[in-house]
Design a protein around this motif. Sequence first.
Motif, PDB file in Angstrom:
ATOM      1  N   UNK B 103       0.841  -1.199   0.000  1.00 58.75           N
ATOM      2  CA  UNK B 103       0.000   0.000   0.000  1.00 58.75           C
ATOM      3  C   UNK B 103       0.873   1.244   0.000  1.00 58.75           C
ATOM      4  N   UNK B 104       0.247   2.359  -0.335  1.00 61.24           N
ATOM      5  CA  UNK B 104       0.940   3.639  -0.472  1.00 61.24           C
ATOM      6  C   UNK B 104       0.057   4.719   0.159  1.00 61.24           C
ATOM      7  N   UNK B 105       0.561   5.937   0.296  1.00 57.67           N
ATOM      8  CA  UNK B 105      -0.276   6.978   0.913  1.00 57.67           C
ATOM      9  C   UNK B 105      -1.607   7.111   0.168  1.00 57.67           C
ATOM     10  N   UNK B 106      -2.698   7.074   0.901  1.00 57.47           N
ATOM     11  CA  UNK B 106      -4.015   7.239   0.294  1.00 57.47           C
ATOM     12  C   UNK B 106      -4.651   5.978  -0.233  1.00 57.47           C
ATOM     13  N   UNK B 107      -3.922   4.877  -0.262  1.00 56.03           N
ATOM     14  CA  UNK B 107      -4.532   3.619  -0.716  1.00 56.03           C
ATOM     15  C   UNK B 107      -5.764   3.322   0.130  1.00 56.03           C
ATOM     16  N   UNK B 108      -6.915   3.035  -0.507  1.00 58.96           N
ATOM     17  CA  UNK B 108      -8.124   2.695   0.267  1.00 58.96           C
ATOM     18  C   UNK B 108      -8.041   1.238   0.750  1.00 58.96           C
ATOM     19  N   UNK B 109      -7.328   1.041   1.837  1.00 55.65           N
ATOM     20  CA  UNK B 109      -6.979  -0.304   2.300  1.00 55.65           C
ATOM     21  C   UNK B 109      -8.209  -1.117   2.685  1.00 55.65           C
TER      22      UNK B 109
END
Lengths: 442, 442
Positions: B103-109
């Motif tokens: 995941x990365x910044x802002x990924x809707x996990x």
Amino acid sequence: MNASTALYTDRYEYTMLDGALRDGTAERSCVFELFSRRLSGGRRFGVVAGTGRLISLLRNFRFDEAELRLLKDHRVVSDETLTFLENYRFTGRISGYREGELYFPGSPILTIESTFAEAVILETLALSVLNHDSAVATAAARMSIAAGDRPLAEMGARRAQEEAAVAASRAAYIVGFGATSNLEAQRRWGIPTMGTAAHAWTLLHDSEEDAFRSQIANNGVDTTLLVDTYDITTGVQTAIRVAGTNLGGVRLDSGDLPTVAQATREQLDSLGAVNTKITVTSDLDEYAIAALAASPVDAYGVGTSVVTGSGYPTASMVYKLVARQGTDGGWVGVAKASQDKSSMGGRKAAFRTLEYGKATSELVIVSDGFEQVATAAAVPDARALQVTFAEGGDFDSQYEGPAGVELARAHHARVREELPVRGLALSKSDPAIPTVYRDAED
Amino acid sequence: MNASTALYTDRYEYTMLDGALRDGTAERSCVFELFSRRLSGGRRFGVVAGTGRLISLLRNFRFDEAELRLLKDHRVVSDETLTFLENYRFTGRISGYREGELYFPGSPILTIESTFAEAVILETLALSVLNHDSAVATAAARMSIAAGDRPLAEMGARRAQEEAAVAASRAAYIVGFGATSNLEAQRRWGIPTMGTAAHAWTLLHDSEEDAFRSQIANNGVDTTLLVDTYDITTGVQTAIRVAGTNLGGVRLDSGDLPTVAQATREQLDSLGAVNTKITVTSDLDEYAIAALAASPVDAYGVGTSVVTGSGYPTASMVYKLVARQGTDGGWVGVAKASQDKSSMGGRKAAFRTLEYGKATSELVIVSDGFEQVATAAAVPDARALQVTFAEGGDFDSQYEGPAGVELARAHHARVREELPVRGLALSKSDPAIPTVYRDAED
């Protein structure tokens, strides 16, 4: 809560047990000691926490069918060892520092006296509990010192594994936090809970005003409104317009807190809400709390930093064999000599020497065997630091459960008074008092 | 393992539920999103872990008598809300990144779609599990990259709360660790365990030679002997004298490892033990592992640093309301504007765009409401990142238990191959790929 705890262990403990049962050393009387070589992060003291939890977990250290099957299926131990484990019960003695007590490098925090077989398999569980809980308690105690008389609440559950979070709430409460957000901590340990609303509450409603009105209708005017969802100045204005000047409090969860707290106090006062309290909750640690000492803040909510030990999420306690019976039945102090990881052999009795009520040293008296080597009477102007938690396999229940938590909290409050002034500073330095070793023969 | 998980929550969630049931907003359809604004520590990627655990915990999010009594006794909610909770069952939809995914910044996990009432009380549990497990997985993945083909074992149980330790073993295994010392992790998640002896084993015996002889008699010549209790050179010499040149391995747990490993290899070779492996286990983290790349080390055992996230013991994921039904029934994207803590409103669909099999961006397509806004077909040369975990309250069991762990491990191995070279570096920098937002209307 009476599931077996016997597999919270590292496999090598069973491998050693298996070998020792085979070669006859399993029955040797041993003294294991749990201690820390240093204080993490240049801190001036550590706080022992977790003891009450550990006692309850040790009560349930037994081998039912499921545990035996795991050990059998993965060939961890022989059939003979399985038979030994089936009947396992810790029958030795456990003594140590009371929960809430301060510790220093070399403090004999826990002493386990039994056969090798009974003690060797308790290593991981004892360390897991005490390392985690003490790391949190130590960080939390520094926050409590920084906060002075202002109330502190722990609200870090979301930043810790769900069970670790409950243990963290407990540790923080023991060293002076007054409440937690965590309902499981209330259920299990009787810790008071608090909390009113998140940003989602404001976002759910058609306007901030709607959200505030509803909260006040439901919770009364002494509730705390979260005022920073959009713009703090507007939020505060809306809060007082809706609630009137008797509003209980506002919460600030973002921005440069000293600046924002000051501006909010001025705004509240100018609106006539002079008794409305300000709670701040944004990324606080002991340094941020100290930096707010002169700001008009009434209460702190601390999250991430307390549950993660504020940079030191684990204490560095180890569990070492320090004495054992030799072939002739006599006692032998043992110690490893590994570089930077040496240990000191022998059984230890510990005292905190005091002058005018303030601690001057951690006095550790070293001998070889099982015997209690010194009593408080033998060391004037000192407090004996060790108590007995288990004798002949009987665990002392006074330290367990919510009552044990209250006992630890009271003990911590008392002994923290003994810290010399240099022990209260947040900056990195040496331990507040030196650890002094003395040979029992001297 | 079917105890209720409903009190692993912060009290304010129930306060909000109580207010929302009273003012009628509880039934509003909502989209909550779990995401992270940034990657901790200048890391190049994060790894999602804990999803399989979370699903099982959510299955047990229900209110039995004990939970209702706690909420009643402490006046957390009204009697009407207690009645609502008595019948509570999550009936909405949960979708998100698969366990093991980057995941990365802002990924809707994780995306939770339901009424406000059903979703608001899941915040703490979801965050506790994913923040902890992902922090460990992310650190462990960096160690796995640094170790290359050499096997890694996790042995940090003693430095983590006892339950957190089990979750940490699981997270490390998902990202490439091959084994753990933790028997509970083997029982619960099927992770292979390893481990032979501690220093106590040597100290228990009358001599190091006695200890080695006994271990070999019990465990065979392919065991690993711990050779640094006293002096490493003597320890290695004794080990080979006792075991012969077919000794499986030696373990080094102290000293300057590159130096000691080199000297030990030379000594073993000179004694003819050319196949005897060297395992190192002293204070390793991803940087120490990388520094040993050119050293003759065969395997690594990692303790403290992996279970504590190597400096970042928690991920910084948050759980935010991003869209809800308005008064007219239509959808409204919502977002808070708090300084440094703003969020982006709207439901998100996420894709990883690829070129020649390597990731080039995290593409997040934003819309307002419940509808799936884009499908993989709509975004060529990209992989859709979200799957469904629960629909109409039915949880998908394939992600749970030991089978779910293996699935996550395989998924992680696959998707880590997509990391561009700059994503593999250990130094602090920007995320390996940028996060690109696109409006669904565009």
